[in-house]
Motif scaffolding. Structure first.
Motif, short mmCIF file in Angstrom:
data_model
loop_
_atom_site.label_atom_id
_atom_site.label_comp_id
_atom_site.label_asym_id
_atom_site.label_seq_id
_atom_site.Cartn_x
_atom_site.Cartn_y
_atom_site.Cartn_z
N ARG A 273 -87.06 2.88 -31.47
CA ARG A 273 -87.55 1.67 -31.01
C ARG A 273 -87.00 1.64 -29.17
O ARG A 273 -86.78 0.26 -28.85
CB ARG A 273 -86.46 0.65 -32.36
CG ARG A 273 -87.14 0.79 -33.24
CD ARG A 273 -89.06 0.65 -33.76
NE ARG A 273 -89.38 -0.71 -33.10
CZ ARG A 273 -90.31 -1.07 -32.31
NH1 ARG A 273 -91.18 0.21 -33.13
NH2 ARG A 273 -91.09 -2.10 -32.58
N LEU A 274 -87.73 2.55 -29.23
CA LEU A 274 -87.08 1.82 -26.88
C LEU A 274 -87.98 1.46 -26.24
O LEU A 274 -88.64 1.40 -26.79
CB LEU A 274 -86.92 3.34 -26.40
CG LEU A 274 -86.21 4.68 -26.91
CD1 LEU A 274 -86.28 5.83 -26.14
CD2 LEU A 274 -85.26 4.27 -27.19
N PRO A 275 -87.19 0.27 -25.83
CA PRO A 275 -88.28 -0.08 -24.65
C PRO A 275 -89.43 0.49 -24.53
O PRO A 275 -89.05 1.57 -23.89
CB PRO A 275 -87.11 -1.02 -24.56
CG PRO A 275 -86.60 -0.44 -23.94
CD PRO A 275 -86.53 0.10 -24.94
N HIS A 276 -90.49 -0.18 -23.96
CA HIS A 276 -91.74 0.77 -22.95
C HIS A 276 -90.73 1.07 -22.04
O HIS A 276 -92.22 2.22 -21.31
CB HIS A 276 -93.29 -0.05 -23.09
CG HIS A 276 -94.13 0.77 -23.25
ND1 HIS A 276 -94.46 1.07 -21.13
CD2 HIS A 276 -94.92 1.01 -23.66
CE1 HIS A 276 -95.94 1.70 -21.72
NE2 HIS A 276 -95.81 1.88 -22.68
N ARG A 277 -90.04 0.20 -21.94
CA ARG A 277 -90.06 0.32 -19.75
C ARG A 277 -89.35 2.16 -19.89
O ARG A 277 -89.00 3.04 -19.35
CB ARG A 277 -89.34 -0.12 -19.30
CG ARG A 277 -89.74 -1.57 -18.85
CD ARG A 277 -89.00 -3.07 -18.62
NE ARG A 277 -88.74 -2.71 -17.59
CZ ARG A 277 -88.49 -2.98 -16.07
NH1 ARG A 277 -89.85 -2.66 -15.51
NH2 ARG A 277 -87.76 -2.31 -15.06
N VAL A 278 -89.24 2.47 -20.71
CA VAL A 278 -87.40 3.70 -21.31
C VAL A 278 -88.95 4.80 -21.86
O VAL A 278 -88.86 5.70 -21.58
CB VAL A 278 -86.72 3.24 -21.75
CG1 VAL A 278 -85.94 4.30 -21.74
CG2 VAL A 278 -85.51 2.13 -21.06
N ALA A 279 -89.35 4.43 -22.92
CA ALA A 279 -89.68 5.05 -23.65
C ALA A 279 -91.53 6.15 -22.86
O ALA A 279 -91.26 7.68 -22.99
CB ALA A 279 -90.31 4.38 -24.71
N ALA A 280 -92.11 5.22 -21.67
CA ALA A 280 -93.26 5.93 -21.34
C ALA A 280 -92.65 6.95 -20.85
O ALA A 280 -93.04 8.03 -19.97
CB ALA A 280 -93.69 5.02 -20.74
N PRO A 281 -91.62 6.59 -19.42
CA PRO A 281 -91.16 7.88 -18.75
C PRO A 281 -90.58 8.30 -19.37
O PRO A 281 -90.71 9.32 -19.20
CB PRO A 281 -90.21 6.73 -17.81
CG PRO A 281 -90.45 5.08 -18.25
CD PRO A 281 -91.07 5.33 -19.30
N CYS A 282 -90.08 8.14 -20.64
CA CYS A 282 -89.22 9.43 -21.24
C CYS A 282 -90.33 10.56 -21.65
O CYS A 282 -90.14 12.09 -21.60
CB CYS A 282 -88.86 8.82 -22.71
SG CYS A 282 -86.91 8.71 -23.08
N ALA A 283 -91.05 10.27 -21.84
CA ALA A 283 -92.23 11.32 -22.46
C ALA A 283 -93.17 11.85 -21.78
O ALA A 283 -93.51 12.85 -21.49
CB ALA A 283 -93.58 10.49 -23.38
N LEU A 284 -93.14 11.13 -20.34
CA LEU A 284 -94.09 11.56 -18.95
C LEU A 284 -93.35 12.65 -18.87
O LEU A 284 -93.83 13.55 -17.78
CB LEU A 284 -95.07 10.52 -17.83
CG LEU A 284 -95.55 9.07 -19.06
CD1 LEU A 284 -95.50 8.08 -17.88
CD2 LEU A 284 -96.95 10.52 -18.95
N ILE A 285 -91.90 12.47 -18.74
CA ILE A 285 -91.23 13.29 -17.46
C ILE A 285 -91.31 14.27 -18.01
O ILE A 285 -91.42 15.84 -17.71
CB ILE A 285 -89.50 12.54 -18.13
CG1 ILE A 285 -89.85 11.75 -16.25
CG2 ILE A 285 -89.02 13.70 -17.36
CD1 ILE A 285 -88.67 10.70 -17.09
N GLY A 286 -91.20 14.85 -19.99
CA GLY A 286 -91.49 16.53 -20.63
C GLY A 286 -92.69 16.40 -20.41
O GLY A 286 -93.02 18.11 -20.33
#
Length: 337
Positions: free
Chosen positions: A271-284
């Motif tokens: 349940r991370l906010p999208h502003r954190v979730a999207a960069p999380c996935a994209l960095i990897g």
């Protein structure tokens, strides 16, 4: 949303074709531009990436960076995927496809070189372009900066041992000049420039969001020109060996979508906010291609299959990442505000 952003996928497709055409029509020009590099970092591309990164750095509030430590889950997702999952899944996919499934289409000796190049690519998480992907998904600039910075610190100590383990080499010379120059060009300089710009805007009473929206087209233009250059540099190779390029690209594409699904799904479950979730996935998902190319050249030579494989990673990244950015934006409402 501006005209450039609304039709960004179309513009990128046009720029890919333009890069291939120009690379074939004026190869001498692209050889000159490709030669303008230091420590495997092309300085022309570096300026364009800097133009893309700068607007997001203006949005970074240095005083708020300490708040990121109170929300560690996003960092956990990024670091676990980058260092405990991604290098090994890339190695596995490379061996599966290039060593076995495509064995009848690729020379066995060359296949080992291509596998080595993909291993280098998988072990080098992104430093620069992730700021662009984060900006396009309206990611939290403070959190993205911390994620990339922590990643780079770990890369200093973890990259060489992981690559040595997966490649079976006993001596691996990390190109420190490439690593340090990239961090300075893509993080330190834009961050300082962004902080100074932000301070000047606040002092004059100009909203930061208004200014960044005004210069955002420059950032998108930088992305498009980067695509033209990257495909122009490699145009002759792509046109000469399209089947080989396509075969090498298959495990990279599968890896990219798989890693994104893992990171994005994990962020959703937490349940991370999208502003954190999207960069999380994209960095990897994104890769530090300058480092991968530099190590491939240092270990195997500039004309090696390993170097070619890392270059294919560069070419695949932009179209794949833009498709993932579009997906992340479409699924924004699935995450907490």
């Amino acid at each position: 949303m501006g005209l450039f952003e609304r039709w960004l996928t179309l513009w990128v497709a046009i720029c890919i074709l333009a890069g291939l055409a120009l690379g074939a029509a004026v190869p001498g020009l692209f050889r000159v531009l490709a030669g303008m590099e230091y420590a495997s970092v092309n300085l022309v591309v570096a300026v364009l990436i800097w133009a893309m990164v700068y607007p997001m750095m203006i949005a970074v509030d240095l005083a708020s960076l300490k708040e990121v430590g109170r929300r560690p889950r996003g960092l956990v997702v990024t670091l676990v995927i980058n260092w405990l999952v991604k290098p090994f899944t890339m190695a596995g996919l490379a061996v599966l496809f290039l060593g076995h499934l495509f064995a009848g289409l690729i020379d066995p000796e060359q296949a080992q070189a291509y596998i080595a190049g993909l291993i280098l690519l998988g072990a080098a998480p992104c430093t620069a372009m992730v700021f662009v992907w984060s900006q396009l998904t309206r990611g939290d600039p403070n959190y993205t900066l911390v994620q990339v910075s922590v990643n780079d610190l770990i890369m200093v100590v973890a990259f060489a041992p992981i690559v040595a383990l997966l490649l079976g080499v006993t001596e691996l010379s990390v190109p420190w000049a490439t690593l340090i120059l990239s961090v300075i060009l893509y993080i330190v300089i834009p961050l300082i420039a962004g902080a100074l710009t932000r301070r000047a805007l606040i002092a004059r009473g100009i909203p930061v969001e208004t200014f960044t929206a005004r210069i955002k087209p420059v950032s998108v233009l930088g992305l498009l020109l980067t695509v033209v250059l990257l495909f122009g540099f490699q145009g002759p190779v792509i046109l000469a060996q399209p089947l080989l390029i396509g075969l090498i690209a298959v495990p990279i594409v599968i890896q990219s979508y798989g890693i994104f699904a893992l990171g994005y799904g994990w962020a959703w479950l937490w349940r991370l906010p999208h502003r954190v979730a999207a960069p999380c996935a994209l960095i990897g998902t994104s890769n530090f291609f300058e480092l991968a190319v530099a190590v491939a050249i240092g270990l195997f030579g500039i004309h090696s299959g390993a170097a070619l494989a890392t270059v294919v990673g560069v070419l695949v990244e932009v179209p794949v990442m833009l498709s993932l950015v579009a997906f992340a934006n479409r699924t924004r409402d699935r995450f907490p505000a």
